[in-house]
Design an enzyme around this catalytic site. Structure first.
Site, PDB file in Angstrom:
ATOM      1  N   ASP A 468      14.534 -48.225  68.771  1.00 21.51           N
ATOM      2  CA  ASP A 468      13.860 -49.495  68.464  1.00 21.51           C
ATOM      3  C   ASP A 468      12.544 -49.743  69.192  1.00 21.51           C
ATOM      4  O   ASP A 468      12.123 -50.897  69.291  1.00 21.51           O
ATOM      5  CB  ASP A 468      14.789 -50.675  68.774  1.00 21.51           C
ATOM      6  N   GLU A 545      17.509 -50.811  60.311  1.00 21.39           N
ATOM      7  CA  GLU A 545      17.998 -52.120  59.900  1.00 21.39           C
ATOM      8  C   GLU A 545      16.813 -53.022  59.538  1.00 21.39           C
ATOM      9  O   GLU A 545      16.569 -53.308  58.368  1.00 21.39           O
ATOM     10  CB  GLU A 545      18.810 -52.717  61.051  1.00 21.39           C
ATOM     11  N   GLU A 549      10.664 -55.764  61.084  1.00 17.48           N
ATOM     12  CA  GLU A 549      10.167 -55.622  62.456  1.00 17.48           C
ATOM     13  C   GLU A 549       9.367 -54.330  62.604  1.00 17.48           C
ATOM     14  O   GLU A 549       8.465 -54.239  63.436  1.00 17.48           O
ATOM     15  CB  GLU A 549      11.324 -55.698  63.452  1.00 17.48           C
TER      16      GLU A 549
END
Length: 956
Positions: A468, A545, A549
């Site tokens: 991430d 996911e 973002e």
């Protein structure tokens, strides 16, 4: 023994010499540390000290790639010998000690509940294994990689094999020594072509053809095919796009069309992009570097993903195929893959539709809307960041929240609010971008072993698994870009600009010559989107996911590059943004049609290598499953509105899956809905102004966004601009042209329909259906706010008590308690008829956008297992049908005598249907009943109150 153990411990601990802290590495006025101040990436044992432990000496130098479709080969996490399945598309692979397994799965497998939480996958289901006779390697290593290929390698000392595999390559290349080539199929293996060096066969439901060197032959023993390869040691195996319904003649014809390229090894792949500013097109050329082992052809077989095919501009090639489409598609988890035969390269022209720092205040700059927004801004002025956690992710979300408030306040000349937000942003970034000797938190640390820059405290595996980074750092980069336009000096290389560039390089390094970080770590160049997991060690491959973002990172890169004059950074951001926009529309929002009808959804919460899931890592709520791909709502996320009808359909799908309107993340979902139907979104917001705020949002921004998008209309992608910070909206056939200038020089923006806009420094300007200008960066417009802080509005609400006789009254009745009967019917459902129902008819009152609240006293005595539920219904017009029904989560009572508090604070709304509005001669109905337990309960009527969001109320 205890004494001996103590001695051993003492000796081992005394031998530990604390490491001398290294001096922080300066980057302008900022710095990062090279000390290990927190956890390092964790995997199979050798990786702790050598990230290249499973990489051969022949592999490229520099930082090891992570977050890729093949990362579990090198970043071994669970299988310390081989890897998890590698979903390359159209073929999936699985290394084993004896060779490489191949799988071409053509039908999806469904899991979960259709229309609910569920998944679809094209799972790895082994069709055959290609290896060397007798091969028994202890480990599969990585011998090479390029932009979308990888070369696994096996050796047991006597035998060795390498295979080149990649996205879009149905033809797999093998090189082997020490024995015959051995292909082991499934029990259903059937040979349908035997022609000297080539052999065609069906196995596991798929069709393959193997090409041995010219002059070779094949032998068959059961399900095993063998060849000595004429001692030349190379072999190719192609999965064919044929189906079980095809004839053997069709299979043979397909195999023959591939034959001219069977001996062409793909030695490298590379994508080169160019942003054409005049046409707002990203032109990307995907090239194959090849070596012909027989013949002179240089092309290969290339299968294109839907996001590539939809914007395919042309291809180059040689041989009889010439790079042209074959007319046969491969099935994949992303949809049908168009096949080019003999391709040496192909080029896509993907539109870039623009970003904005924030949508313009065409509706909220004056009048009642301005007063309403002013009051909401006042509420944020004291703490615009409102930070919820100290790690890189939650700090990032708080920075993003403050950025939105700063941008809105700047548009409205609320300079003190703006500057308060900017001060928080600058202080936070400066702190994180400065490392001091011995410091362990709020800093970044470079890990040379892994070639990564990790922020500490880390979050969600950003340290141990390298997960991430693009999600976390995107918020920092957007914040830095905002600060850069208000304080250009802060963003220079001499100050903190270099640290921003380090974060960019870690997550998605766009400079191929910078070997400190892998090239485009988080971005899958061929698949067109990011991957979240550093190791990707899952049976379904890697996953992503929150695509939105990922886009936040790209948006940050665009704005950072624009604000600082770094065209290379800007263009890299535009390449990422445009490519991911295409991929997100195709795969997360099913533009490709890959989601099976039986899946019951046209959107997913996450993409896996092998499919997709209507799910998240953290929640089963439909609001969050769909909302995770909308946050953060910013001017960099207008791509979400490119298909307005799809936006409305997706929102309605969420309502259906949720069995009612959203009860969490309403602000995000309404803001998303606004991109498809702004007036509907505004009505939803006006009908529930006391919704719970998502952690990265604020009421000020949600109102600003929805009110202004409702006025602007939907994104018009048919008109583009020669500036990255320009967007066109259309409503009722009338266009509004919007452009922002975050540079330090005036600009003129030209749109593709001939319209132009002069945009002064620091301004956002609109023309067309709405003419407006706002913003004062750098330096502000006035040292004081032109608008005084606004008092909050008086609550338009009325409080009622319940009576044992079923009435709603403004003061307690004569009875002290009412009895709720034991639960009747299914658990968690019960029967409202066993409880207390209170109504008020012929009631009229204004609605102010507030929420129903309640505070009830409930007592189950010593009875175990009771649970009580409240439902409130509103018939707004008195026509006998309820326009709004609110059902609250049940309250589980304890078996201790005494009243407990069942409130709207401790038990949130579980579901709602309909919307609130003005109450005219209507009805309010309250029901409270037991949904769990086999005993009765009491309600305290003396202090149990319900506050309805209407006032003043009159009863006729």
């Amino acid at each position: 023994m205890a004494v001996l153990t103590a001695v051993v411990v003492a000796l081992s601990t005394s031998s530990i010499v604390p490491a001398v802290a290294a001096e922080p590495t300066p980057v302008g006025a900022g710095s990062y540390t090279t000390d290990q101040v927190g956890p390092a990436p964790e995997g199979c044992a050798p990786l702790a000290t050598d990230a290249r432990a499973f990489i051969t000496d022949s592999a490229p130098e520099g930082a090891v790639p992570t977050n890729d479709w093949w990362s579990s080969l090198s970043f071994k996490k669970f299988d310390c010998s081989m890897s998890e399945p590698l979903h390359a598309h159209p073929v999936s692979y699985k290394p084993s000690p004896g060779g490489l397994g191949l799988s071409y799965t053509q039908q999806p497998t469904l899991y979960g509940t259709p229309g609910g939480i569920g998944e679809f996958h094209y799972p790895y289901s082994q069709d055959l294994v290609v290896g060397v006779a007798g091969l028994n390697a202890a480990v599969a290593e990585v011998a090479d990689w390029s932009d979308w290929t990888v070369t696994p390698s096996w050796s047991d000392g006597a035998r060795s094999m390498k295979a080149t595999i990649g996205h879009g390559l149905p033809l797999t290349w093998f090189e082997m020594t020490g024995g015959d080539a051995r292909l082991t199929g499934a029990s259903d293996l059937r040979v349908w072509l035997r022609d000297g060096a080539r052999i065609g066969f069906s196995t596991g439901g798929a069709d393959y053809v193997a090409f041995a060197p010219t002059g070779s032959s094949w032998t068959t023993s059961g399900s095993v095919l063998s060849s000595n390869l004429s001692g030349k040691g190379y072999l190719s195996v192609a999965a064919l796009p044929t189906t079980p319904g095809d004839s053997d003649a069709a299979r043979t014809a397909q195999a023959s069309s591939y034959a001219p390229y069977a001996y062409v090894e793909v030695t490298g792949t590379r994508a080169d992009y160019d942003y054409d500013e005049a046409t707002s097109i990203v032109r990307t050329t995907y090239s194959f570097e090849t070596e012909a082992h027989e013949g002179t052809n240089e092309g290969t077989i290339a299968a294109l993903y839907p996001h590539q095919n939809v914007y395919l501009e042309g291809s180059t090639g040689d041989g009889p195929g010439g790079g042209a489409a074959s007319g046969r598609d491969y099935e994949s988890a992303r949809g049908k893959m168009n096949t080019l035969v003999g391709a040496t390269s192909f080029t896509t022209e993907t539109p870039f539709t623009g970003v904005l720092p924030e949508v313009p205040a065409v509706a909220t700059a004056a009048g009642d809307a301005n007063a309403r927004l002013d009051a909401l801004l006042d509420a944020e002025a004291g703490d615009p960041m409102s930070i919820d956690g100290g790690d890189t992710y939650w700090t990032g979300k708080a920075l993003g929240r403050a950025v939105r408030i700063a941008e809105i306040a700047d548009q409205l000349d609320r300079t003190s609010v703006r500057d308060a937000a900017l001060a928080q942003i600058e202080a936070t970034l400066t702190d994180w971008f400065t490392a001091s000797a011995g410091e362990t938190e709020q800093l970044f640390a470079y890990n040379q072993n892994w070639g990564t820059l990790v922020g500490f405290p880390a979050g969600y595996g950003s340290d141990k698994e390298l997960n991430d980074h693009h999600f976390h750092y995107g918020y920092f980069i957007v914040a830095a870009a905002t600060l850069a336009r208000f304080d250009p000096a802060w963003a220079t290389d001499q100050q903190f600009g270099g640290m921003v560039d380090e974060l960019i390089a870690d997550a998605n390094n766009f400079d191929r010559t910078d070997l400190r970080y892998p090239y485009l770590r988080d971005f899958d160049i061929y698949a067109g989107h990011d991957w979240a997991a550093g190791h990707g060690a899952f049976v379904n491959g890697n996953n992503q996911e929150s695509s939105s973002e990922g886009q936040n990172f790209a948006n940050g890169l665009i704005q950072w590059g624009t604000a600082t004059g770094d065209d290379a950074a800007r263009d890299a951001g535009i390449y990422l943004y445009a490519t991911q926009t295409a991929a997100i529309q195709q795969y997360w929002f099913d533009g490709s049609g890959a989601m099976p009808d039986a899946f019951g959804h046209s959107t997913v919460g996450m993409i896996w290598g092998s499919g997709g899931a209507y799910a998240t890592w953290f929640s089963g709520e439909a609001e969050m499953i769909q909302g995770i791909n909308t946050l953060p709502i910013t001017g960099g996320h207008l791509y979400l509105g490119l298909r307005p009808d799809d936006v409305v359909d997706n929102y309605d799908e969420m309502v259906a899956a949720n069995n009612g309107n959203p009860t969490v993340w309403q602000d995000l979902l309404w803001s998303y809905l606004a991109l498809g139907d702004g007036q509907r979104a505004l009505a939803a917001l006006d009908g529930d102004r006391e919704y719970p705020v998502e952690e990265g949002e604020s009421r000020a921004h949600t109102y600003h966004w929805i009110a202004n998008v409702a006025e602007l209309g939907t994104v018009d992608s048919t008109v583009t601009a020669n500036s990255p910070l320009a967007v066109v909206f259309t409503r009722h056939g009338a266009r509004t042209y919007v452009a922002s200038n975050i540079t330090q020089s005036p600009s003129t923006v030209r749109f593709s329909d001939g319209t132009s806009l002069a945009v002064p420094v620091g301004k956002t300007v609109t023309s067309g259906a709405h003419t407006w200008s706002g913003g004062g960066a750098p330096g502000g417009t006035d040292p004081t706010d032109p608008t005084d802080p606004t008092d909050p509005p008086v609550r338009a609400a009325t409080t009622f008590y319940l009576t044992a006789g079923g009435a709603l009254v403004t003061a307690p009745g004569s009875a002290a308690t009412a009895v709720l009967g034991a639960r009747s019917g299914p658990d968690a459902v019960g029967d409202p008829g066993t409880g207390l129902t209170a109504t008020l008819d012929h009631v009229t009152g204004d609605f102010g956008g507030l929420r129903t609240t309640f505070d009830l006293g409930v007592d189950a005595g010593a009875n175990v297992g009771n649970g009580t539920r409240l439902r409130v219904s509103y018939d707004l017009s008195g026509d006998g049908s309820f326009d709004r029904v609110e059902t609250y989560r049940y309250f589980a009572t304890d078996p201790v005598p005494g009243f407990e508090r069942y409130t709207s604070v401790n038990q949130a709304m579980e579901s709602s249907a309909g919307t609130l509005g003005v109450l005219t001669d209507g009805t309010i109905k309250v029901e409270i009943w037991n949904v769990l337990g086999n005993a009765s309960s009491l309600v305290n009527l003396r202090d149990s109150v319900l506050e309805v969001p209407f006032g003043p109320l009159t009863v006729s």
